[in-house]
Structures are given as C-alpha cells and as structure tokens.
Design a protein around this motif. Sequence first.
Motif, mmCIF file in Angstrom:
data_model
loop_
_atom_site.group_PDB
_atom_site.id
_atom_site.type_symbol
_atom_site.label_atom_id
_atom_site.label_comp_id
_atom_site.label_asym_id
_atom_site.label_seq_id
_atom_site.Cartn_x
_atom_site.Cartn_y
_atom_site.Cartn_z
ATOM 1 N N ALA A 141 -7.267 -10.897 27.778
ATOM 2 C CA ALA A 141 -6.369 -10.098 26.927
ATOM 3 C C ALA A 141 -4.971 -10.708 26.920
ATOM 4 N N ASP A 142 -4.201 -10.433 25.874
ATOM 5 C CA ASP A 142 -2.803 -10.859 25.815
ATOM 6 C C ASP A 142 -1.969 -9.823 26.580
ATOM 7 N N LEU A 143 -1.452 -10.207 27.736
ATOM 8 C CA LEU A 143 -0.777 -9.258 28.627
ATOM 9 C C LEU A 143 0.745 -9.343 28.613
ATOM 10 N N VAL A 144 1.311 -10.301 27.906
ATOM 11 C CA VAL A 144 2.764 -10.497 27.971
ATOM 12 C C VAL A 144 3.497 -9.226 27.540
ATOM 13 N N GLY A 145 4.399 -8.764 28.404
ATOM 14 C CA GLY A 145 5.178 -7.566 28.138
ATOM 15 C C GLY A 145 4.525 -6.284 28.605
ATOM 16 N N ASP A 146 3.301 -6.376 29.130
ATOM 17 C CA ASP A 146 2.566 -5.187 29.569
ATOM 18 C C ASP A 146 2.782 -4.893 31.055
ATOM 19 N N TRP A 147 2.728 -3.597 31.396
ATOM 20 C CA TRP A 147 2.610 -3.157 32.784
ATOM 21 C C TRP A 147 1.129 -3.036 33.091
ATOM 22 N N ILE A 148 0.678 -3.656 34.170
ATOM 23 C CA ILE A 148 -0.724 -3.520 34.577
ATOM 24 C C ILE A 148 -0.769 -3.135 36.054
ATOM 25 N N PHE A 149 -1.912 -2.627 36.468
ATOM 26 C CA PHE A 149 -2.088 -2.196 37.854
ATOM 27 C C PHE A 149 -3.205 -3.021 38.490
ATOM 28 N N ILE A 150 -2.910 -3.596 39.651
ATOM 29 C CA ILE A 150 -3.845 -4.493 40.328
ATOM 30 C C ILE A 150 -4.174 -3.935 41.714
ATOM 31 N N ASP A 151 -5.459 -3.691 41.952
ATOM 32 C CA ASP A 151 -5.899 -3.222 43.278
ATOM 33 C C ASP A 151 -6.444 -4.348 44.136
ATOM 34 N N ASP A 152 -7.020 -5.365 43.493
ATOM 35 C CA ASP A 152 -7.674 -6.437 44.237
ATOM 36 C C ASP A 152 -7.019 -7.766 43.878
ATOM 37 N N ARG B 243 -1.946 -15.792 48.332
ATOM 38 C CA ARG B 243 -1.813 -17.216 48.684
ATOM 39 C C ARG B 243 -0.435 -17.441 49.279
ATOM 40 N N GLN B 244 -0.236 -18.621 49.830
ATOM 41 C CA GLN B 244 1.020 -18.889 50.523
ATOM 42 C C GLN B 244 2.246 -18.684 49.624
ATOM 43 N N ASP B 245 2.128 -19.078 48.352
ATOM 44 C CA ASP B 245 3.296 -19.044 47.468
ATOM 45 C C ASP B 245 3.308 -17.888 46.473
ATOM 46 N N LYS B 246 2.168 -17.203 46.290
ATOM 47 C CA LYS B 246 2.095 -16.127 45.297
ATOM 48 C C LYS B 246 0.791 -15.363 45.468
ATOM 49 N N ASN B 247 0.663 -14.281 44.706
ATOM 50 C CA ASN B 247 -0.598 -13.543 44.622
ATOM 51 C C ASN B 247 -1.345 -13.989 43.375
ATOM 52 N N VAL B 248 -2.683 -13.894 43.431
ATOM 53 C CA VAL B 248 -3.520 -14.276 42.304
ATOM 54 C C VAL B 248 -4.553 -13.188 42.076
ATOM 55 N N ALA B 249 -4.791 -12.831 40.791
ATOM 56 C CA ALA B 249 -5.745 -11.754 40.498
ATOM 57 C C ALA B 249 -6.427 -11.977 39.158
ATOM 58 N N GLU B 250 -7.495 -11.205 38.959
ATOM 59 C CA GLU B 250 -8.197 -11.143 37.672
ATOM 60 C C GLU B 250 -7.900 -9.774 37.063
ATOM 61 N N PHE B 251 -7.781 -9.736 35.722
ATOM 62 C CA PHE B 251 -7.587 -8.471 35.041
ATOM 63 C C PHE B 251 -8.465 -8.422 33.802
ATOM 64 N N LYS B 252 -9.301 -7.373 33.716
ATOM 65 C CA LYS B 252 -10.216 -7.253 32.566
ATOM 66 C C LYS B 252 -9.834 -6.086 31.691
ATOM 67 N N GLN C 173 5.787 -12.612 43.031
ATOM 68 C CA GLN C 173 5.142 -13.185 41.855
ATOM 69 C C GLN C 173 3.627 -13.056 41.962
ATOM 70 N N ILE C 174 2.999 -12.800 40.820
ATOM 71 C CA ILE C 174 1.540 -12.763 40.742
ATOM 72 C C ILE C 174 1.090 -13.518 39.504
ATOM 73 N N GLU C 175 0.008 -14.245 39.661
ATOM 74 C CA GLU C 175 -0.600 -14.996 38.559
ATOM 75 C C GLU C 175 -1.915 -14.306 38.226
ATOM 76 N N VAL C 176 -2.091 -13.963 36.952
ATOM 77 C CA VAL C 176 -3.246 -13.155 36.542
ATOM 78 C C VAL C 176 -4.084 -13.897 35.506
ATOM 79 N N ASN C 177 -5.395 -13.963 35.766
ATOM 80 C CA ASN C 177 -6.341 -14.482 34.776
ATOM 81 C C ASN C 177 -6.839 -13.314 33.938
#
Length: 197
Positions: free
Chosen positions: A173-184, A188-197, A166-170
């Motif tokens: 943009a409205d991202l629901v249903g989209d494929w995105i690519f995260i490099d950075d 965290r202990q329970d999940k990944n967290v990222a920013e997407f612009k 699981q990843i939580e993204v800030n």
Amino acid sequence: GSIEPIQIDDEFKEIINEPFMAKHLHIALQHTSKEMLKIMNRRNKVLSDLELFEFLRDNGYALGTDFIVGHPGETDKLWKEAVENLHKFPLTHVHAFTYSKRDGTPSATMKDIVRGDIAKERYNELVSIIDDKNYQFRKNNKTTLEVLIESEKNGKYVGLDQHFNQIEVNSTADLVGDWIFIDDYEARQDKNVAEFK
C-alpha cells in the motif's frame, strides 16, 4: 525541541500520560559529572536529573539529551565519573557535541584544555553507549508502535514511532503521510523493521 530539566515541574508531570503526548522527550543535560556541571555553569544536578529520567522512563518515555564532551576542565577522572553516571541514565537518544571555543564566553578563557583526539574518543564512547541503550530499549519494548510514515525510499516506507525511533516498513500500500500501528517488528542495531498489510 529541547527543554531543561527544571521545566518539567509538577504541572508538566500531570499531563505526561495524556494521549496527545508523544512518548519521547529531549531534555538538555549537557553532562553527567557533578563537577563538570559546575564548571559549565549549569543549574541542573546529576541526582535530581537521574530521578526525573527514571520517573519519565517508568511512564513509558524514550529520552534524549544534549551532551558536550571535551569541555575545558573535563579530566580523565571526571570523564570516568560521567560515563559511570551515563550507564545509570535511561537514555535512548543523544545529540553529542565536541566542545568548540566561542570567544566572549566564560569557557573560552578556561585552562585545562582537552586535546582534540581525546575529545573525539570520548565522543565516540558516548555515542556508542547511547546507541546500545537505544537498541536495548527497542528490543525490550512491549507497546504497539504508533508510526507516522514520512517517506518512501528504495521501495521501503520510512517513518518515526512515538519514541522517535526510525522504522522501515515493507508494504504494497502507499503509506506516505499515514499513521499506522505496528505490533510485530524486528529491532535491528540501527532501526526497526516491519511488514504492514
């Protein structure tokens, strides 16, 4: 879905690096003690399972399994062996179950019942080991995350990457249903967290 180790044959191995393959497999082991696998009438073997899992890990896969704790016959000695073997397996996910008796099955007539409190302790130990392995996997990952954003919750976008993490993204943009690519991202202990612009 869940597959058996025996189903990953040479033909299957030929396609594991095809781009259409997600980098996560859920392979049912049920246990990591040689004797317990016999008691549970399982066809898989610990050493060949370990070899298979290491091969898949070396090809970039995150690996999940099903595991039953507290099955009749699971002595302290066999549980200790299972835990030692668990540490060797490159697992990242687990569906853990505490044994429950089902009438009409061979297990239902077995003696050497494991007390409920002991089974619960073993369950918690198992889940803790795999949670730590998952965290280490995510911290050490060097590949770009391919994420399908499935929902938005409390202003955060939530999705799963190709490793079934699981990843939580800030994002604005409205991202629901989209494929995105995260490099950075931050592991965290329970999940990944990222920013997407």
